[in-house]
Motif scaffolding. Structure first.
Motif, PDB file in Angstrom:
ATOM      1  N   LEU A   2      -0.948 -12.195   2.975  1.00  0.00           N
ATOM      2  CA  LEU A   2      -1.598 -11.705   4.164  1.00  0.00           C
ATOM      3  C   LEU A   2      -0.793 -10.610   4.869  1.00  0.00           C
ATOM      4  O   LEU A   2      -1.070 -10.295   6.007  1.00  0.00           O
ATOM      5  CB  LEU A   2      -1.841 -12.866   5.134  1.00  0.00           C
ATOM      6  CG  LEU A   2      -2.796 -13.946   4.616  1.00  0.00           C
ATOM      7  CD1 LEU A   2      -2.877 -15.086   5.602  1.00  0.00           C
ATOM      8  CD2 LEU A   2      -4.166 -13.367   4.349  1.00  0.00           C
ATOM      9  N   ARG A   3       0.190 -10.066   4.217  1.00  0.00           N
ATOM     10  CA  ARG A   3       0.983  -9.007   4.839  1.00  0.00           C
ATOM     11  C   ARG A   3       0.270  -7.675   4.696  1.00  0.00           C
ATOM     12  O   ARG A   3      -0.244  -7.348   3.627  1.00  0.00           O
ATOM     13  CB  ARG A   3       2.354  -8.914   4.170  1.00  0.00           C
ATOM     14  CG  ARG A   3       3.206 -10.119   4.470  1.00  0.00           C
ATOM     15  CD  ARG A   3       4.589  -9.903   3.959  1.00  0.00           C
ATOM     16  NE  ARG A   3       5.389 -11.089   4.216  1.00  0.00           N
ATOM     17  CZ  ARG A   3       6.656 -11.191   3.947  1.00  0.00           C
ATOM     18  NH1 ARG A   3       7.282 -10.184   3.368  1.00  0.00           N
ATOM     19  NH2 ARG A   3       7.313 -12.274   4.222  1.00  0.00           N
ATOM     20  N   PRO A   4       0.242  -6.907   5.773  1.00  0.00           N
ATOM     21  CA  PRO A   4      -0.422  -5.602   5.676  1.00  0.00           C
ATOM     22  C   PRO A   4       0.422  -4.644   4.856  1.00  0.00           C
ATOM     23  O   PRO A   4       1.652  -4.692   4.875  1.00  0.00           O
ATOM     24  CB  PRO A   4      -0.524  -5.142   7.126  1.00  0.00           C
ATOM     25  CG  PRO A   4       0.574  -5.863   7.824  1.00  0.00           C
ATOM     26  CD  PRO A   4       0.728  -7.176   7.122  1.00  0.00           C
ATOM     27  N   LYS A   5      -0.241  -3.773   4.139  1.00  0.00           N
ATOM     28  CA  LYS A   5       0.468  -2.791   3.326  1.00  0.00           C
ATOM     29  C   LYS A   5       0.460  -1.470   4.073  1.00  0.00           C
ATOM     30  O   LYS A   5      -0.579  -0.848   4.282  1.00  0.00           O
ATOM     31  CB  LYS A   5      -0.205  -2.637   1.974  1.00  0.00           C
ATOM     32  CG  LYS A   5      -0.128  -3.920   1.167  1.00  0.00           C
ATOM     33  CD  LYS A   5      -0.741  -3.758  -0.194  1.00  0.00           C
ATOM     34  CE  LYS A   5      -0.601  -5.067  -0.943  1.00  0.00           C
ATOM     35  NZ  LYS A   5      -1.202  -5.035  -2.252  1.00  0.00           N
ATOM     36  N   VAL A   6       1.648  -1.065   4.520  1.00  0.00           N
ATOM     37  CA  VAL A   6       1.793   0.171   5.274  1.00  0.00           C
ATOM     38  C   VAL A   6       2.120   1.272   4.281  1.00  0.00           C
ATOM     39  O   VAL A   6       3.070   1.148   3.503  1.00  0.00           O
ATOM     40  CB  VAL A   6       2.909   0.031   6.332  1.00  0.00           C
ATOM     41  CG1 VAL A   6       3.066   1.308   7.132  1.00  0.00           C
ATOM     42  CG2 VAL A   6       2.629  -1.150   7.245  1.00  0.00           C
ATOM     43  N   PRO A   7       1.359   2.342   4.314  1.00  0.00           N
ATOM     44  CA  PRO A   7       1.666   3.416   3.369  1.00  0.00           C
ATOM     45  C   PRO A   7       2.978   4.094   3.758  1.00  0.00           C
ATOM     46  O   PRO A   7       3.328   4.177   4.933  1.00  0.00           O
ATOM     47  CB  PRO A   7       0.485   4.377   3.506  1.00  0.00           C
ATOM     48  CG  PRO A   7      -0.075   4.098   4.862  1.00  0.00           C
ATOM     49  CD  PRO A   7       0.204   2.646   5.123  1.00  0.00           C
TER      50      PRO A   7
END
Length: 104
Positions: A2-7
């Protein structure tokens, strides 16, 4: 999961130059703005208080203030009487309980 993927932050390409200096332009006044058109006068008569109407208004206002004052004072008096009687009842109950424990 559930971790957001930051570009990743993109690296700058080429040479970055500071922005050019922009000189302010002079402002020339134009024709003055037209004056707003006044609204036409109303045909309704204005309400003016007569001496009788003014006296009625003062007497009515005074009556309202006196009635509200009497109601608020009576409410305060009712609260004070209730608090006093509750305190006396608590003293009597405490006295009865203490006298009951002394007899045993």
């Amino acid at each position: 999961m559930l971790r957001p993927k930051v570009p990743p932050m993109p690296a700058p390409t080429g040479q970055v130059t500071p922005p050019a200096v922009i000189e302010p332009t002079t402002i020339t006044p134009s024709a003055p703005a037209p004056m707003p058109i006044a609204a036409p006068a109303s045909n309704r008569p204005t309400n003016q208080l007569t001496s009788g109407g003014l006296i009625t208004l003062v007497v009515g206002g005074t009556t309202v203030v006196l009635v509200l004052g009497a109601v608020l004072v009576s409410l305060l008096l009712a609260v004070a009487i209730t608090a006093g009687s509750t305190a006396i009842t608590a003293l009597v109950i405490r006295s009865l309980m203490n006298s009951d424990t002394k007899r045993r």
